[in-house]
Design a protein around this motif. Structure first.
Motif, PDB file in Angstrom:
ATOM      1  N   GLY A 219       0.770  -1.233   0.000  1.00  0.00           N
ATOM      2  CA  GLY A 219       0.000   0.000   0.000  1.00  0.00           C
ATOM      3  C   GLY A 219       0.799   1.279   0.000  1.00  0.00           C
ATOM      4  O   GLY A 219       0.247   2.358   0.191  1.00  0.00           O
ATOM      5  N   TYR A 220       2.112   1.185  -0.234  1.00  0.00           N
ATOM      6  CA  TYR A 220       2.952   2.379  -0.194  1.00  0.00           C
ATOM      7  C   TYR A 220       3.133   2.989  -1.577  1.00  0.00           C
ATOM      8  O   TYR A 220       3.132   2.294  -2.594  1.00  0.00           O
ATOM      9  CB  TYR A 220       4.328   2.044   0.379  1.00  0.00           C
ATOM     10  N   GLU A 221       3.312   4.304  -1.595  1.00  0.00           N
ATOM     11  CA  GLU A 221       3.747   5.003  -2.798  1.00  0.00           C
ATOM     12  C   GLU A 221       5.253   5.230  -2.691  1.00  0.00           C
ATOM     13  O   GLU A 221       5.728   5.829  -1.721  1.00  0.00           O
ATOM     14  CB  GLU A 221       3.024   6.343  -2.943  1.00  0.00           C
ATOM     15  N   LEU A 222       6.002   4.758  -3.665  1.00  0.00           N
ATOM     16  CA  LEU A 222       7.456   4.875  -3.622  1.00  0.00           C
ATOM     17  C   LEU A 222       7.887   6.304  -3.944  1.00  0.00           C
ATOM     18  O   LEU A 222       7.338   6.953  -4.833  1.00  0.00           O
ATOM     19  CB  LEU A 222       8.096   3.902  -4.613  1.00  0.00           C
ATOM     20  N   SER A 223       8.888   6.762  -3.203  1.00  0.00           N
ATOM     21  CA  SER A 223       9.363   8.137  -3.388  1.00  0.00           C
ATOM     22  C   SER A 223      10.859   8.204  -3.116  1.00  0.00           C
ATOM     23  O   SER A 223      11.311   7.927  -2.008  1.00  0.00           O
ATOM     24  CB  SER A 223       8.612   9.088  -2.439  1.00  0.00           C
ATOM     25  N   ALA A 224      11.627   8.542  -4.158  1.00  0.00           N
ATOM     26  CA  ALA A 224      13.064   8.752  -3.969  1.00  0.00           C
ATOM     27  C   ALA A 224      13.282  10.089  -3.288  1.00  0.00           C
ATOM     28  O   ALA A 224      12.566  11.060  -3.548  1.00  0.00           O
ATOM     29  CB  ALA A 224      13.784   8.713  -5.316  1.00  0.00           C
ATOM     30  N   ILE A 225      14.275  10.152  -2.398  1.00  0.00           N
ATOM     31  CA  ILE A 225      14.498  11.390  -1.650  1.00  0.00           C
ATOM     32  C   ILE A 225      15.990  11.617  -1.456  1.00  0.00           C
ATOM     33  O   ILE A 225      16.757  10.679  -1.219  1.00  0.00           O
ATOM     34  CB  ILE A 225      13.777  11.331  -0.283  1.00  0.00           C
ATOM     35  N   ASP A 226      16.396  12.865  -1.604  1.00  0.00           N
ATOM     36  CA  ASP A 226      17.765  13.303  -1.333  1.00  0.00           C
ATOM     37  C   ASP A 226      17.728  14.083  -0.025  1.00  0.00           C
ATOM     38  O   ASP A 226      17.245  15.218   0.026  1.00  0.00           O
ATOM     39  CB  ASP A 226      18.278  14.174  -2.477  1.00  0.00           C
ATOM     40  N   LEU A 227      18.234  13.478   1.024  1.00  0.00           N
ATOM     41  CA  LEU A 227      18.128  14.086   2.346  1.00  0.00           C
ATOM     42  C   LEU A 227      18.930  15.382   2.490  1.00  0.00           C
ATOM     43  O   LEU A 227      18.691  16.159   3.413  1.00  0.00           O
ATOM     44  CB  LEU A 227      18.572  13.088   3.416  1.00  0.00           C
ATOM     45  N   LEU A 228      19.865  15.617   1.615  1.00  0.00           N
ATOM     46  CA  LEU A 228      20.618  16.875   1.700  1.00  0.00           C
ATOM     47  C   LEU A 228      19.746  18.081   1.340  1.00  0.00           C
ATOM     48  O   LEU A 228      19.904  19.161   1.890  1.00  0.00           O
ATOM     49  CB  LEU A 228      21.844  16.820   0.793  1.00  0.00           C
ATOM     50  N   SER A 229      18.809  17.872   0.417  1.00  0.00           N
ATOM     51  CA  SER A 229      17.990  18.990  -0.049  1.00  0.00           C
ATOM     52  C   SER A 229      16.515  18.827   0.276  1.00  0.00           C
ATOM     53  O   SER A 229      15.747  19.785   0.106  1.00  0.00           O
ATOM     54  CB  SER A 229      18.151  19.155  -1.569  1.00  0.00           C
ATOM     55  N   GLU A 230      16.096  17.641   0.737  1.00  0.00           N
ATOM     56  CA  GLU A 230      14.680  17.391   1.000  1.00  0.00           C
ATOM     57  C   GLU A 230      14.504  16.850   2.416  1.00  0.00           C
ATOM     58  O   GLU A 230      15.415  16.247   2.990  1.00  0.00           O
ATOM     59  CB  GLU A 230      14.108  16.391   0.002  1.00  0.00           C
ATOM     60  N   ARG A 250      26.490  14.139   8.816  1.00  0.00           N
ATOM     61  CA  ARG A 250      26.042  14.672  10.104  1.00  0.00           C
ATOM     62  C   ARG A 250      26.286  16.181  10.097  1.00  0.00           C
ATOM     63  O   ARG A 250      27.362  16.648   9.731  1.00  0.00           O
ATOM     64  CB  ARG A 250      26.812  14.012  11.245  1.00  0.00           C
ATOM     65  N   GLY A 251      25.275  16.940  10.505  1.00  0.00           N
ATOM     66  CA  GLY A 251      25.398  18.397  10.480  1.00  0.00           C
ATOM     67  C   GLY A 251      26.265  18.920  11.617  1.00  0.00           C
ATOM     68  O   GLY A 251      26.331  18.327  12.705  1.00  0.00           O
ATOM     69  N   GLY A 252      26.927  20.026  11.375  1.00  0.00           N
ATOM     70  CA  GLY A 252      27.681  20.700  12.431  1.00  0.00           C
ATOM     71  C   GLY A 252      26.744  21.470  13.353  1.00  0.00           C
ATOM     72  O   GLY A 252      25.511  21.343  13.267  1.00  0.00           O
ATOM     73  N   GLU A 253      27.290  22.248  14.214  1.00  0.00           N
ATOM     74  CA  GLU A 253      26.486  22.986  15.194  1.00  0.00           C
ATOM     75  C   GLU A 253      25.486  23.903  14.488  1.00  0.00           C
ATOM     76  O   GLU A 253      25.847  24.721  13.650  1.00  0.00           O
ATOM     77  CB  GLU A 253      27.406  23.811  16.099  1.00  0.00           C
ATOM     78  N   GLY A 254      24.211  23.714  14.847  1.00  0.00           N
ATOM     79  CA  GLY A 254      23.165  24.534  14.272  1.00  0.00           C
ATOM     80  C   GLY A 254      22.767  24.153  12.858  1.00  0.00           C
ATOM     81  O   GLY A 254      21.957  24.838  12.228  1.00  0.00           O
ATOM     82  N   VAL A 255      23.313  23.052  12.324  1.00  0.00           N
ATOM     83  CA  VAL A 255      23.022  22.625  10.951  1.00  0.00           C
ATOM     84  C   VAL A 255      22.293  21.291  10.970  1.00  0.00           C
ATOM     85  O   VAL A 255      22.720  20.343  11.649  1.00  0.00           O
ATOM     86  CB  VAL A 255      24.320  22.495  10.117  1.00  0.00           C
ATOM     87  N   THR A 256      21.207  21.209  10.245  1.00  0.00           N
ATOM     88  CA  THR A 256      20.446  19.954  10.127  1.00  0.00           C
ATOM     89  C   THR A 256      20.818  19.276   8.817  1.00  0.00           C
ATOM     90  O   THR A 256      20.478  19.772   7.732  1.00  0.00           O
ATOM     91  CB  THR A 256      18.926  20.231  10.161  1.00  0.00           C
ATOM     92  N   ALA A 257      21.506  18.173   8.902  1.00  0.00           N
ATOM     93  CA  ALA A 257      21.893  17.424   7.706  1.00  0.00           C
ATOM     94  C   ALA A 257      21.149  16.083   7.693  1.00  0.00           C
ATOM     95  O   ALA A 257      20.092  15.936   8.305  1.00  0.00           O
ATOM     96  CB  ALA A 257      23.409  17.226   7.683  1.00  0.00           C
ATOM     97  N   GLU A 258      21.710  15.079   7.014  1.00  0.00           N
ATOM     98  CA  GLU A 258      20.983  13.831   6.771  1.00  0.00           C
ATOM     99  C   GLU A 258      20.698  13.059   8.056  1.00  0.00           C
ATOM    100  O   GLU A 258      19.578  12.563   8.273  1.00  0.00           O
ATOM    101  CB  GLU A 258      21.771  12.967   5.788  1.00  0.00           C
ATOM    102  N   ILE A 259      21.686  12.907   8.916  1.00  0.00           N
ATOM    103  CA  ILE A 259      21.498  12.146  10.153  1.00  0.00           C
ATOM    104  C   ILE A 259      20.443  12.818  11.027  1.00  0.00           C
ATOM    105  O   ILE A 259      19.569  12.150  11.609  1.00  0.00           O
ATOM    106  CB  ILE A 259      22.830  12.005  10.909  1.00  0.00           C
ATOM    107  N   GLU A 260      20.485  14.117  11.130  1.00  0.00           N
ATOM    108  CA  GLU A 260      19.520  14.841  11.954  1.00  0.00           C
ATOM    109  C   GLU A 260      18.100  14.703  11.404  1.00  0.00           C
ATOM    110  O   GLU A 260      17.129  14.591  12.158  1.00  0.00           O
ATOM    111  CB  GLU A 260      19.899  16.327  12.029  1.00  0.00           C
ATOM    112  N   LYS A 261      17.962  14.673  10.091  1.00  0.00           N
ATOM    113  CA  LYS A 261      16.634  14.514   9.483  1.00  0.00           C
ATOM    114  C   LYS A 261      16.080  13.109   9.731  1.00  0.00           C
ATOM    115  O   LYS A 261      14.883  12.945   9.987  1.00  0.00           O
ATOM    116  CB  LYS A 261      16.706  14.808   7.986  1.00  0.00           C
ATOM    117  N   LEU A 262      16.953  12.104   9.645  1.00  0.00           N
ATOM    118  CA  LEU A 262      16.509  10.741   9.945  1.00  0.00           C
ATOM    119  C   LEU A 262      16.087  10.613  11.410  1.00  0.00           C
ATOM    120  O   LEU A 262      15.054   9.989  11.721  1.00  0.00           O
ATOM    121  CB  LEU A 262      17.630   9.741   9.637  1.00  0.00           C
ATOM    122  N   ARG A 263      16.862  11.199  12.310  1.00  0.00           N
ATOM    123  CA  ARG A 263      16.534  11.134  13.736  1.00  0.00           C
ATOM    124  C   ARG A 263      15.195  11.819  14.013  1.00  0.00           C
ATOM    125  O   ARG A 263      14.333  11.278  14.726  1.00  0.00           O
ATOM    126  CB  ARG A 263      17.635  11.777  14.566  1.00  0.00           C
TER     127      ARG A 263
END
Length: 510
Positions: A219-230, A250-263
């Motif tokens: 029942g899922y809709e597949l969606s490719a995602i680039d965590l750096l920009s999305e 992983r983002g530096g201080e005050g920066v949200t990068a891929e690991i932070e978005k997954l968390r």
């Protein structure tokens, strides 16, 4: 005297010899044709038929839909006579009939998409939501004679006939999986909304068409995602990280990068499925090649180790690395197994799985789900580093509810409100051969996982039917029959005609 004796023998047995020669030539010709079929993907028609009956798991899975009263229409875009005459496509129609007989909310009809394109043209389009809350009509599907449409109260979906079969790299059919696919189509058409299955990109990921198909059936809709920009916004869905070769940022201080978005995705109720290849996750010295991603998994109590499991007693390959796994004892594993066991008792197989350490974490329920046998050993650098057995190879970690301190998956029937992570230390869990056969329990395990932790109604009990080497081509059954007659029958008749013509002329010359 000898000349007269040979002439008499020739006149008496010439016909028999000719027939024998024709039979031998026919056998050689047929063998040659079938070799060419394997090499160049020709379609040979055969009268062999197959039968498949819908399993109890799928029937049980639509009990809620029967009670709700919404209607779904299955539309075949191929005329009845072509569907009935083709022994392969006939299976898909027969599955639809069986489901139609089982459920009052379902109906089936056929339409010739070539002769009456106006009747199916509307199904090429869907309404897609824009970012501002408005909708636009966009073309999403190609509809032709090979199409099957599932039309529900709000949603519809379109698949080709080939989607109902397991195909190898030469487009040869290996199995029929129509029950699973059709159940997924019907469930999709019954739903007003469809959660997303995100797939990451940019890290050398690899996945399989079989895993994509399974998620669609769930029942899922597949969606490719680039965590750096999305940023993933659908936390009711699932986030698949499949066999990455390179680490996540992983983002530096005050920066949200891929690991932070997954968390953040998991903390807000999203669920991450991490499929790892231990040979890609660690180098030969046991040093992590994905330190940021592995560190995030360890935050949730799931820590893959650089040791590959070998089990010479409970493996299906001579090297001992394709191991048979069992459900862990008690807890979440027992709840998951209860969803599978009534319909599928095949065990999950994993190839080159690594040891997975499972540790308690505050605010989370961490549970092993799949384990190896007691005879398994852990190997690193060509040496056995542990022989204790019963290693965890798949585990899940789910957020607890604030009120009770237990996981919401354990409190509710769907578990959809609990964010979390599941880790498989073998990429083979989603391999084509592992998901395409009833001999493995991999697909049933994944369906049960989605049902337990995401609340997705999935075809856990769907069965597959083994099929001989048959090729799907863009031929009608009549064209296939004519082609088979041409490549096997006409040359044989030609040889036979030449043989009898020679015999008659020799007799007339005497």
């Amino acid at each position: 005297m000898k000349r007269q004796s040979f002439a008499t023998w020739r006149d008496r047995y010439a016909g028999t010899v000719a027939v024998i020669c024709v039979l031998v030539l026919t056998a050689v010709l047929n063998l040659t044709v079938y070799r060419l079929t394997d090499a160049f993907s020709l379609y040979l028609y055969s009268e062999e038929t197959y039968e498949h009956t819908v399993g109890q798991g799928v029937l049980d899975g639509f009990a809620d839909a029967e009670a709700k009263g919404d209607r779904v229409e299955l539309i075949f875009c191929m005329p009845d006579d072509l569907l009935e005459d083709d022994r392969v496509y006939r299976l898909v129609r027969e599955t639809a009939r069986q489901l139609d007989e089982a459920f009052s909310f379902l109906s089936v009809r056929t339409v010739d998409a070539v002769a009456r394109p106006d009747e199916v043209d509307e199904f090429r389009y869907v309404l897609r939501e824009n970012g501002d809350g408005s909708y636009e009509r966009v073309e999403a599907y190609t509809v032709g004679r090979e199409s099957v449409i599932a039309k529900g109260p709000v949603s519809h979906t379109v698949l080709s006939m080939s989607s109902f079969f397991v195909l190898n790299s030469q487009s040869s059919i290996e199995a029929y999986r129509g029950e699973e696919v059709m159940a997924g189509m019907i469930r999709y058409a019954l739903s007003d909304t469809h959660p997303k299955a995100y797939f990451t990109s940019g890290h050398g990921e690899s996945t399989t068409s079989a895993l994509h198909d399974l998620l669609v059936c769930a029942g899922y809709e597949l969606s490719a995602i680039d965590l750096l920009s999305e940023t993933p916004d659908d936390t009711t869905g699932i986030f698949v990280v499949s066999n990455p070769l390179y680490d996540f940022y992983r983002g530096g201080e005050g920066v949200t990068a891929e690991i932070e978005k997954l968390r953040a995705y998991m903390e807000n109720g999203g669920f991450v499925l991490l499929l790892l290849d231990p040979l890609a996750a660690y180098d030969e010295n046991g040093t992590p090649k994905l330190p940021n991603l592995l560190s995030l998994a360890e935050e949730w109590g799931l820590a893959p180790r650089p040791a590959v499991i070998r089990d010479n007693a409970a493996a299906v390959t001579s090297d001992g690395y394709t191991v048979v796994c069992s459900y862990a004892e008690g807890g979440e594993a027992e709840s998951l197994q209860s969803l599978v066991r009534p319909y599928n008792r095949a065990r999950v197989l994993l190839r080159e799985a690594a040891v997975l350490s499972v540790s308690e974490r505050e605010g989370k329920t961490v549970s092993p789900l799949l384990v190896t046998s007691s005879s398994a050993v852990a190997v690193s650098g060509g040496k056995t580093v542990s022989d204790k057995g019963n290693y965890a190879v798949f585990a899940v970690s789910v957020q607890n509810t604030a009120a009770s301190g237990t996981s919401s998956a354990a409190l509710s029937s769907d578990g959809s409100s609990a964010g979390g992570m599941a880790v498989s230390t073998s990429y083979y869990l989603g391999a084509v051969d592992a998901l395409g056969s009833d001999e493995y329990g991999n697909s049933a395990f994944l369906y049960a996982l989605f049902a337990r932790y995401r609340g997705q109604k999935t075809p856990v009990g769907a069965t597959k039917l083994k099929i001989g080497s048959t090729l799907l081509r863009d031929l009608t059954v009549r064209e296939a029959r004519l082609w088979t007659l041409f490549v096997t029958g006409l040359p044989t008749l030609a040889v036979l005609a030449v043989g009898f013509t020679v015999i008659r002329r020799r007799r007339a010359a005497q």
